[in-house]
Structure formats: structure tokens, C-alpha cells
Design a protein around this motif. Structure first.
Motif, PDB file in Angstrom:
ATOM      1  N   LEU A 332       0.773  -1.599  -0.297  1.00 13.29           N
ATOM      2  CA  LEU A 332       0.291  -0.054   0.282  1.00 13.29           C
ATOM      3  C   LEU A 332       0.994   1.023   0.138  1.00 13.29           C
ATOM      4  N   VAL A 333       2.121   1.118   0.923  1.00  7.51           N
ATOM      5  CA  VAL A 333       3.325   2.563   0.375  1.00  7.51           C
ATOM      6  C   VAL A 333       3.442   2.762  -0.687  1.00  7.51           C
ATOM      7  N   ILE A 334       3.982   1.760  -1.493  1.00  8.04           N
ATOM      8  CA  ILE A 334       4.374   2.169  -3.002  1.00  8.04           C
ATOM      9  C   ILE A 334       2.957   2.137  -4.139  1.00  8.04           C
ATOM     10  N   PHE A 335       1.566   1.817  -3.525  1.00 10.69           N
ATOM     11  CA  PHE A 335       0.500   2.271  -4.477  1.00 10.69           C
ATOM     12  C   PHE A 335      -0.189   3.694  -4.591  1.00 10.69           C
ATOM     13  N   ALA A 336       0.173   4.178  -2.668  1.00 11.10           N
ATOM     14  CA  ALA A 336      -0.019   5.012  -2.705  1.00 11.10           C
ATOM     15  C   ALA A 336       0.921   6.832  -3.297  1.00 11.10           C
ATOM     16  N   MET A 337       1.824   5.920  -2.844  1.00 16.95           N
ATOM     17  CA  MET A 337       2.973   6.596  -4.009  1.00 16.95           C
ATOM     18  C   MET A 337       2.544   6.877  -4.922  1.00 16.95           C
ATOM     19  N   ALA A 338       2.209   6.170  -6.300  1.00 21.61           N
ATOM     20  CA  ALA A 338       1.563   6.923  -7.597  1.00 21.61           C
ATOM     21  C   ALA A 338      -0.025   7.013  -7.412  1.00 21.61           C
ATOM     22  N   GLY A 339      -1.165   7.154  -6.775  1.00 17.40           N
ATOM     23  CA  GLY A 339      -2.401   7.678  -6.887  1.00 17.40           C
ATOM     24  C   GLY A 339      -2.257   8.912  -6.076  1.00 17.40           C
ATOM     25  N   TYR A 340      -1.670   8.943  -4.758  1.00 18.96           N
ATOM     26  CA  TYR A 340      -1.782  10.916  -4.503  1.00 18.96           C
ATOM     27  C   TYR A 340      -0.866  11.282  -5.646  1.00 18.96           C
ATOM     28  N   PHE A 341       0.436  10.571  -6.517  1.00 18.19           N
ATOM     29  CA  PHE A 341       1.412  11.508  -7.681  1.00 18.19           C
ATOM     30  C   PHE A 341       0.459  11.915  -8.295  1.00 18.19           C
ATOM     31  N   ALA A 342      -0.940  10.611  -9.151  1.00 18.99           N
ATOM     32  CA  ALA A 342      -1.685  10.600 -10.129  1.00 18.99           C
ATOM     33  C   ALA A 342      -2.826  11.346  -9.998  1.00 18.99           C
ATOM     34  N   GLY A 343      -3.644  12.027  -8.665  1.00 17.91           N
ATOM     35  CA  GLY A 343      -4.338  12.848  -8.427  1.00 17.91           C
ATOM     36  C   GLY A 343      -3.700  13.826  -8.480  1.00 17.91           C
ATOM     37  N   GLY A 360      11.404  -0.754  -8.728  1.00 26.66           N
ATOM     38  CA  GLY A 360      12.068  -2.017 -10.549  1.00 26.66           C
ATOM     39  C   GLY A 360      11.330  -3.251 -10.337  1.00 26.66           C
ATOM     40  N   THR A 361      10.641  -2.578 -10.340  1.00 29.58           N
ATOM     41  CA  THR A 361       9.513  -4.328 -10.829  1.00 29.58           C
ATOM     42  C   THR A 361       8.209  -3.862 -11.849  1.00 29.58           C
ATOM     43  N   LEU A 362       8.143  -4.451 -12.240  1.00 31.68           N
ATOM     44  CA  LEU A 362       6.871  -4.447 -12.981  1.00 31.68           C
ATOM     45  C   LEU A 362       5.645  -5.985 -12.392  1.00 31.68           C
ATOM     46  N   GLU A 363       5.420  -6.325 -11.594  1.00 32.56           N
ATOM     47  CA  GLU A 363       4.728  -7.856 -11.301  1.00 32.56           C
ATOM     48  C   GLU A 363       3.632  -7.027 -10.824  1.00 32.56           C
ATOM     49  N   HIS A 364       3.177  -5.216 -10.185  1.00 37.92           N
ATOM     50  CA  HIS A 364       2.373  -5.015  -9.770  1.00 37.92           C
ATOM     51  C   HIS A 364       1.893  -3.435 -10.382  1.00 37.92           C
ATOM     52  N   LEU A 365       1.759  -4.059 -11.739  1.00 38.55           N
ATOM     53  CA  LEU A 365       1.131  -2.800 -12.511  1.00 38.55           C
ATOM     54  C   LEU A 365      -0.372  -2.554 -12.342  1.00 38.55           C
ATOM     55  N   MET A 366      -0.725  -4.126 -11.877  1.00 40.19           N
ATOM     56  CA  MET A 366      -2.678  -3.888 -11.700  1.00 40.19           C
ATOM     57  C   MET A 366      -2.672  -2.907 -10.718  1.00 40.19           C
ATOM     58  N   PRO A 367      -2.442  -3.532  -9.400  1.00 39.68           N
ATOM     59  CA  PRO A 367      -2.218  -3.000  -8.117  1.00 39.68           C
ATOM     60  C   PRO A 367      -2.611  -0.657  -8.257  1.00 39.68           C
ATOM     61  N   LEU A 368      -1.633  -1.088  -9.064  1.00 42.06           N
ATOM     62  CA  LEU A 368      -0.833   0.702  -8.881  1.00 42.06           C
ATOM     63  C   LEU A 368      -2.109   1.628 -10.238  1.00 42.06           C
ATOM     64  N   ALA A 369      -2.502   0.718 -11.367  1.00 43.15           N
ATOM     65  CA  ALA A 369      -3.306   1.116 -11.564  1.00 43.15           C
ATOM     66  C   ALA A 369      -4.419   1.561 -11.534  1.00 43.15           C
ATOM     67  N   VAL A 370      -4.916   0.415 -10.514  1.00 44.02           N
ATOM     68  CA  VAL A 370      -6.233   0.739  -9.241  1.00 44.02           C
ATOM     69  C   VAL A 370      -6.587   1.394  -9.129  1.00 44.02           C
ATOM     70  N   VAL A 371      -5.089   1.762  -8.297  1.00 37.96           N
ATOM     71  CA  VAL A 371      -5.013   3.374  -6.963  1.00 37.96           C
ATOM     72  C   VAL A 371      -5.006   4.314  -7.954  1.00 37.96           C
ATOM     73  N   SER A 372      -4.137   4.326  -8.759  1.00 35.64           N
ATOM     74  CA  SER A 372      -4.481   5.965  -9.867  1.00 35.64           C
ATOM     75  C   SER A 372      -5.129   6.457 -10.424  1.00 35.64           C
ATOM     76  N   LEU A 373      -5.625   5.012 -10.800  1.00 35.12           N
ATOM     77  CA  LEU A 373      -6.442   5.477 -11.636  1.00 35.12           C
ATOM     78  C   LEU A 373      -8.469   6.208 -11.038  1.00 35.12           C
ATOM     79  N   THR A 374      -8.264   5.357  -8.954  1.00 38.12           N
ATOM     80  CA  THR A 374      -9.204   5.586  -8.990  1.00 38.12           C
ATOM     81  C   THR A 374      -9.174   7.632  -7.883  1.00 38.12           C
ATOM     82  N   ALA A 375      -7.565   8.370  -7.778  1.00 37.91           N
ATOM     83  CA  ALA A 375      -7.248   8.985  -6.862  1.00 37.91           C
ATOM     84  C   ALA A 375      -7.606   9.651  -8.448  1.00 37.91           C
TER      85      ALA A 375
END
Length: 486
Positions: A332-343, A360-375
Motif C-alpha cells: 500500500l505504501v508503494i501503490f499510494a505513492m503512485a496514486g497521490y501523484f496521479a491525483g 524496480g519491478t513490473l509485477e504489480h502494475l495492476m494494483p498500481l493502476a487501480v489506485v492511480s486511476l481511482t485517485a
């Protein structure tokens, strides 16, 4: 830009050591105060000489690319470099990324002027320099390129894309030789976020969007607040955060700087919820004070740090309520960084790619995208605007009445799906005065338009106008293009 980043990094380490020594001998504390006053005085002189080095510099780059801000690249370059190293390196809650973008754009402008380039070619080189600056700051060449396209240039011109990517890759290669190949925010999180818990990602995205709107509104009002509360000449406002950083450095030296080390520490040690909340409040308030003062420094990394703290706080609360496994908090720490900047930046593609490259990983693009687009959607529904574009509008509005120079320049207007231009003939469009549609780019082909040429979705319109009227014409054409969908 790598030297800029290296000097800030080393300077911050020295300042942390000085604050620790101040606990042993009060004379070190006196030395700290004296050095900070000197830094404040130097920055006051630099800002008074060249006001466009204030803040991150990204709004200046946007306004310059619109053709409505002329800057002398060398005057900006050396003052921004010196002022940024002194202010950011002293531990203020400012980021190096915005200044790196302006430094890169200044280098691009200088290169263009050496080659006697003007118009489109000059703007493309400035854009490439900006992408290179962000790439060097974060070791993120793809995100640096997308930032220029999504946040600064606002269209996907192949010429801008390829030139910016080339510059960003070269900058990343040089930066990697300075700092190694380890990602800037190399956080270990081996657990995939379960699909059954994706409701948490939506809730976190909503929270980030609401807090993002609050951040935007406060940030945009900072110059007025400083004028009302501080009542100093603008170039002296930098003394406010420089004095306030002293107690922060003395009591909590580990919190100094843009926040890179704080984000990394969250992976090694999980603070209690109240401590995380306290860190968030401290960083939110003092980052506003730091940026609002006009000292050379950005909000890029401070935004990511605040996002990380929001994600951590949400995760800890959910763990305490028994609704989330503790090992998923770092996700959640990592996803929230993307989400806050996306918003806040309203640049979701850049946010997703940036965090992917930084971690440095491509394994978690889906949750990153969900949080970012929601924000992003929450900020959009609340009528939030891209923060850098909003900051640039103040400068752009002052440039709308410039006289014509007689020198022609080109504007690229992309025709998106839903535009009122689609299926219209060229003769039926109410083109602004003093403009000429000179070509239409359609895929790999270039068409010479005539009166009955029909415009299609996906076209890029190449319009010629006076150099000083670029912004006015561009705004009118974009308004005309959106009339059908409004």
C-alpha cells in the motif's frame, strides 16, 4: 543533473551530522544557525536577480514551451543549480526533481541556441532536456519521457517522444554510472496483493483523491498566504523555512530532505499509527511552508513521500482492525505513492511508470493502476486541475496580450475522439484570426489541406501563427475542439 543530485545527497548527510553534533556542543548549533543565514542570504540575492528560479521550475518550462515566456538559459541554469543545492541540501522538505527538469530544459535551450534552432526544433530540444532532467533525478527514463508528453507538452508528438526518450536514456546511462543500477526506491515486497482485497485499493484511491484536492487548493493559495502573514519582500520569504528547519533538524534529523530515506525506512521498520500520522502532518505543513517561500526546490518527491505515509497509515489502521495482513502494508505504501501523484498531477501514466521504475519491478502494475486511476477520477470529479498546469496559468495569463512579432511559429493540435472537429471540412471551422492550417498528419502520411478536406479522429493539425500568439491561438483551438463534447 547527476552532479546536482549528488551534491544534494552529500550535503544532506553533512547537515544531519551537524545536527547530531549540536546535541554534544552548543557551538555546533551556533554554526548551524550562521550557515543557514548565509544560505538564506545567497538565495535571496539569486531569487531577486532571477525570479524564475523560484519553486520547482516546471510551470516556467510549460509557459516557455507555450511561447509566452522568454528566459536566458545560462542565467537560470547556474542560479537554479546553486540555489537548489543550498536549499534542498540543507534539509528543507523540497524535491530535486522539479529543479532537475528546469536545469535539463535550460541545457536543452542552450544547445538549441548554439545550433541556431528556433520554433519547433528549439521546443523539442527544451522538452528533451526536461525529460533528461527527470530521468537523471529518479533513474526513470520512461517516466521522464511520459512526464513531458502527459504533463508538459500535452500531446504525443512522435518527434517529441523520440527526442525526449533519446535524451532521457542518455541521462539515465550517465546517472547510473554515478549512483549504480539499484532503483532509487528499491523496496522489497514479495507478496502479490490478493484480488479479494481490491476493495482496499479503491478505498485508498478515494482517500488519496480527497487529500490530493486539499493539497492542490492549499498549494495554489500559498503566495497569497505568505503575502498576508509574512509581509516580507517576496525574495526574502525563503528565510521563513530556513529558520523553521532548525528545530526540525535538531529534534528529528532523520526526517530532513525530500523524503527518500523516510520512504525506504518504512520497509525496515513499521511505526505506530500515531507516529505515521504525526510524520504526515509535519511533512505536509513544512513542505507547504518550504515550497511557498519560493526557494528553488520542487514538490515531486515530497508528494511521493506524503503518498507513502498515507498508504502506510491506511495499512496500519486496517491491520489493527483485522482487515488486512501486516505483510501487505508495504504494498500500500508503494501503490499510494503512485496514486497521490496521479491525483495531484493528474498524470496517471507518468505516476504508474515512475513508481514502477523507481521500485524496480513490473509485477504489480495492476494494483498500481487501480489506485492511480481511482485517485485521478476522484480529483477529476471534484474539479481538480493538474497542479503544474494550474501553477503555469498565472504566468500564461500575463502573456496573452503580447504584440505580434512577424515571426511565424507552428502549433500541433491533436484531434481526439469526441472532438467537434471530427468529420468537419476545413472551410467549416471558425479558425482564429492570423492562423493558417498548413498540414494534417494522419498516421504516417502528411496531407496538404484544402477547403473540403475532412478532419478525422487521430489527426494532428499543424497550424501556423505569429510566435507571440501561440498560446492564445492554441487555447482558442482547443476550446473549439471541445465544444461538441461539453
Amino acid at each position: 543533473m547527476s552532479c546536482f543530485r549528488l551534491l544534494i545527497q552529500q550535503s544532506l548527510g553533512y547537515w544531519i551530522d551537524l545536527y547530531r553534533l549540536a546535541h554534544l556542543n552548543h557551538w555546533w548549533f551556533v554554526l548551524i544557525v550562521a550557515i543557514l543565514f548565509v544560505i538564506g542570504a545567497i538565495n535571496a540575492v539569486l531569487v531577486k536577480q532571477q525570479p524564475h528560479i523560484m519553486g520547482s521550475g516546471i510551470p516556467e518550462v510549460e509557459t516557455q514551451l507555450s511561447g509566452h515566456l522568454a528566459m536566458k538559459w545560462w542565467a537560470i541554469l547556474w542560479r537554479k543549480f546553486v540555489g537548489g543545492v543550498l536549499a534542498i541540501g540543507a534539509g528543507l522538505f523540497l524535491g530535486r526533481e522539479g529543479p532537475s527538469i528546469q536545469l535539463g530544459s535550460s541545457v536543452g535551450q542552450g544547445f538549441a541556441e548554439r545550433l541556431h534552432e528556433h520554433g519547433t526544433n528549439k521546443r523539442v530540444l527544451i522538452s528533451a532536456g526536461a525529460a533528461s532532467g527527470l530521468s537523471a533525478a529518479f533513474n526513470a527514463p520512461i517516466a521522464g519521457t511520459f512526464f513531458v508528453l502527459e504533463e508538459i507538452y500535452h500531446n504525443f508528438s512522435p518527434l517529441v517522444w523520440m527526442t525526449s526518450l533519446t535524451g532521457a536514456l542518455a541521462a539515465n546511462f550517465i546517472s547510473s554510472n554515478f549512483f549504480g543500477l539499484t532503483p532509487v526506491l528499491h523496496l522489497d515486497y514479495a507478496n502479490n496483493f490478493p484480488l479479494a482485497l481490491y476493495g482496499h485499493l479503491l478505498a485508498l484511491g478515494v482517500l488519496l483523491g480527497i487529500l490530493g484536492i486539499i493539497y492542490q487548493q492549499i498549494l495554489l493559495k500559498l503566495p497569497e498566504l505568505y503575502a498576508r502573514l509574512v509581509k516580507l519582500p517576496r525574495f526574502l520569504d525563503g528565510f521563513v523555512p530556513i529558520l523553521l528547519v532548525i528545530p526540525i533538524g535538531y529534534l528529528w534529523p532523520q526526517t530532513l530532505g525530500g523524503g527518500n530515506s523516510l520512504i525506504l525506512s518504512l520497509a525496515d521498520h513499521q511505526p505506530a499509527a500515531l507516529i505515521v500520522l504525526g510524520l504526515f502532518v509535519l511533512r505536509f505543513v513544512f513542505s507547504m511552508i518550504s515550497y511557498g517561500s519560493g526557494l528553488p526546490g520542487g514538490i515531486f518527491l515530497p508528494i511521493l513521500t506524503l503518498g507513502a505515509l498515507i498508504g502506510d497509515l491506511y495499512g496500519v489502521v486496517m491491520v489493527n482492525l483485522g482487515l488486512l495482513p501486516r505483510e501487505l502494508v508495504i504494498n500500500l505504501v508503494i501503490f499510494a505513492m503512485a496514486g497521490y501523484f496521479a491525483g495531484i498531477g493528474k498524470a496517471p501514466f507518468t505516476a504508474i511508470l515512475l513508481i514502477t521504475e523507481m521500485v524496480g519491478t513490473l509485477e504489480h502494475l495492476m494494483p498500481l493502476a487501480v489506485v492511480s486511476l481511482t485517485a485521478y477520477l476522484v480529483v477529476d470529479l471534484l474539479d481538480g486541475a493538474p497542479i503544474y498546469e494550474s501553477l503555469a496559468e498565472k504566468m500564461q495569463k500575463e502573456q496573452l496580450t503580447l504584440k505580434q512579432t512577424g515571426r511565424q511559429d507552428r502549433i500541433e493540435i491533436p484531434v481526439f475522439e469526441g472532438s467537434s472537429f471530427i468529420d468537419q471540412q476545413v472551410r467549416d471551422i471558425a479558425w482564429p484570426d492570423n492562423t493558417l492550417l498548413i498540414s494534417i498528419h494522419r498516421g504516417e502520411h502528411e496531407l496538404i489541406p484544402h477547403g473540403d478536406t475532412e478532419i478525422q479522429a487521430g489527426d494532428t493539425l499543424i497550424v501556423s501563427t505569429d510566435h507571440n500568439q501561440r498560446l492564445t491561438v492554441k487555447m482558442r483551438l482547443e476550446k473549439l475542439s471541445h465544444l461538441a463534447s461539453d
